[in-house]
Design a protein around this motif. Structure first.
Motif, short mmCIF file in Angstrom:
data_model
loop_
_atom_site.label_atom_id
_atom_site.label_comp_id
_atom_site.label_asym_id
_atom_site.label_seq_id
_atom_site.Cartn_x
_atom_site.Cartn_y
_atom_site.Cartn_z
N THR A 19 -5.17 -10.10 4.77
CA THR A 19 -4.13 -9.17 5.15
C THR A 19 -4.49 -7.78 4.67
N THR A 20 -3.58 -6.83 4.82
CA THR A 20 -3.86 -5.44 4.49
C THR A 20 -2.99 -4.97 3.33
N ALA A 21 -3.37 -3.86 2.74
CA ALA A 21 -2.54 -3.15 1.79
C ALA A 21 -2.78 -1.66 2.03
N GLN A 45 1.37 -2.79 2.68
CA GLN A 45 2.08 -3.56 3.69
C GLN A 45 3.51 -3.77 3.22
N THR A 52 6.27 -9.46 3.07
CA THR A 52 5.20 -10.22 3.70
C THR A 52 4.21 -10.71 2.66
N ARG A 53 3.78 -9.82 1.78
CA ARG A 53 2.86 -10.23 0.72
C ARG A 53 3.53 -11.25 -0.20
N TYR A 72 -4.76 5.34 7.57
CA TYR A 72 -4.32 3.93 7.66
C TYR A 72 -4.89 3.23 8.88
N LEU A 112 -1.46 -9.12 10.22
CA LEU A 112 -1.47 -7.69 10.48
C LEU A 112 -0.12 -7.26 11.04
N ALA A 113 0.15 -5.98 10.98
CA ALA A 113 1.35 -5.42 11.61
C ALA A 113 0.93 -4.22 12.45
N GLN A 120 2.34 -0.37 11.76
CA GLN A 120 2.43 -0.84 10.39
C GLN A 120 3.70 -0.33 9.70
N PHE A 168 4.84 -0.76 -1.70
CA PHE A 168 4.03 -1.33 -0.62
C PHE A 168 2.57 -1.53 -1.02
#
Length: 363
Positions: A93-95, A97, A101-102, A123, A143-144, A147, A329
């Motif tokens: 996943t990303t940060a 975020q 979700t995390r 980003y 992913l979003a 975002q 986030f």
């Protein structure tokens, strides 16, 4: 013992301050906007595990899939949690975020590999960065687009390249795409097609909370053309909440029946407020900078080094301005999420004036 990590973002559910710039959605609809005499005859029994078929049909029609591919959930986060639970294992996943979700991944004990996204790079996510984190053990890529918190979208060609990389490295893994802000285009901007078109390993999650102004209905959904995963999701939903509320599902159907009119009002609202925010950033550019969002009701602002962070936070609080701190986030401390879609234009300008006072007071 497994637990849910606490995040300061919970403060957004507290009493609304004088100037609300922390929220991430547009203006709220009222219950009266959705009520009809027929709803008075609604029987208050159990619904179905997958969700009302009429509601699933409305969602499916907007994504080019079948009603059988849709599971209605209690908000989008319910769907993300169910996927995290069912696909327990390694997650990419990303940060930054959305922290919930995390939290879902951490709560189920997933091994999380992170693709860092930065303000300085706008980003922007690349397929190569995702590929570098994939392993044969990867079960889920999350992913979003756009975002949260940045409002920056992942280009369709990047999503396609990520799907291709997953098919090579971890062919059994799923790509979860949070499309909550997909319909929140600005003015006449086109709405990007759903990522579901990239194949059966792509799962779409979204809700009515952000774009449509009915967060209080707690209606979200998961869409997958993988019938086996849909069956697992339906069973998991039944095992956690049995069914959704028949009342909120009926009201959600009314939202979809009025969607064209609702979004016809909201998209110009978002465009106007985006331009107000852009003008504010330009007027205060010696002290702040931003990444312009692609869609949604939010953006990211960064304080320049000449602004004292702690003095700014105190001044903002004293001025009644509520923001969403970047570290909620997983972003750098000098960054904050600014929600420009919630307030009417006049109130947004007043809130930004108060924010400017706080910024200048900390300079």
């Amino acid at each position: 013992m497994p637990t849910f990590p606490r995040n300061p973002i919970m403060s957004l559910t507290a009493e609304q301050p004088r100037h609300e710039l922390g929220e991430s959605y547009g203006p709220d609809l009222r219950l009266a906007d959705l009520l009809t005499p027929e709803l008075g005859d609604l029987e208050l029994g159990y619904g179905t595990a997958a969700g009302d078929v009429r509601l699933r049909t409305a969602i499916a029609d907007r994504h080019g899939v079948r009603p059988e591919d849709v599971v209605v959930t209690v908000g989008g986060m319910h769907g993300i949690f169910l996927l995290a639970y069912l696909l327990e294992g390694e997650v990419v996943t990303t940060a930054p975020q959305f922290p919930m979700t995390r939290n879902a991944f951490d709560t189920v004990g997933a091994s999380v590999r992170v693709v860092p996204l930065t303000f300085d790079e706008g980003y922007r996510l690349t397929a190569d960065a995702v590929r570098a984190q994939l392993t044969p053990e990867t079960r889920l890529v999350s992913l979003a687009t756009p975002q949260n918190p940045s409002g920056v979208a992942v280009p369709p060609e990047t999503l396609r390249d990520i799907v291709d990389a997953m098919s090579e490295v971890c062919p059994d893994a799923y790509l979860l795409v949070d499309e909550t802000y997909r319909a929140a285009a600005y003015g006449d901007d086109p709405v990007v097609d759903t990522a579901l078109r990239f194949g059966p390993k792509v799962v779409s999650v979204a809700s009515l909370s952000k774009c449509h102004g009915v967060a209080g209905l707690r209606i979200g959904w998961v869409i997958s053309t993988d019938s086996g995963l849909v069956e697992q999701l339906t069973t998991a939903k039944f095992s956690t909440v049995v069914t959704g509320s028949t009342v909120t599902e009926a009201l959600a159907l009314r939202v979809f029946e009025q969607e064209d009119q609702i979004l016809a009002v909201r998209r110009p609202w978002l465009e106007q407020n985006l331009l107000i925010t852009q003008d504010w950033v330009n007027a205060n550019s010696e002290l702040v900078e931003w990444v312009r969002p692609d869609a949604g009701a939010l953006c990211v602002i960064r304080l320049r080094p000449s602004v004292d962070l702690e003095r700014f936070r105190r001044a903002a609080a004293e001025g009644g301005v509520r923001l969403a701190d970047g570290d909620w986030f997983g972003d750098e401390p000098r960054v904050f999420r600014l929600g420009f879609g919630f307030l009417p234009a006049g109130e947004l300008k007043a809130a930004l004036d108060a924010l400017a006072e706080a910024v200048h007071a900390a300079h």
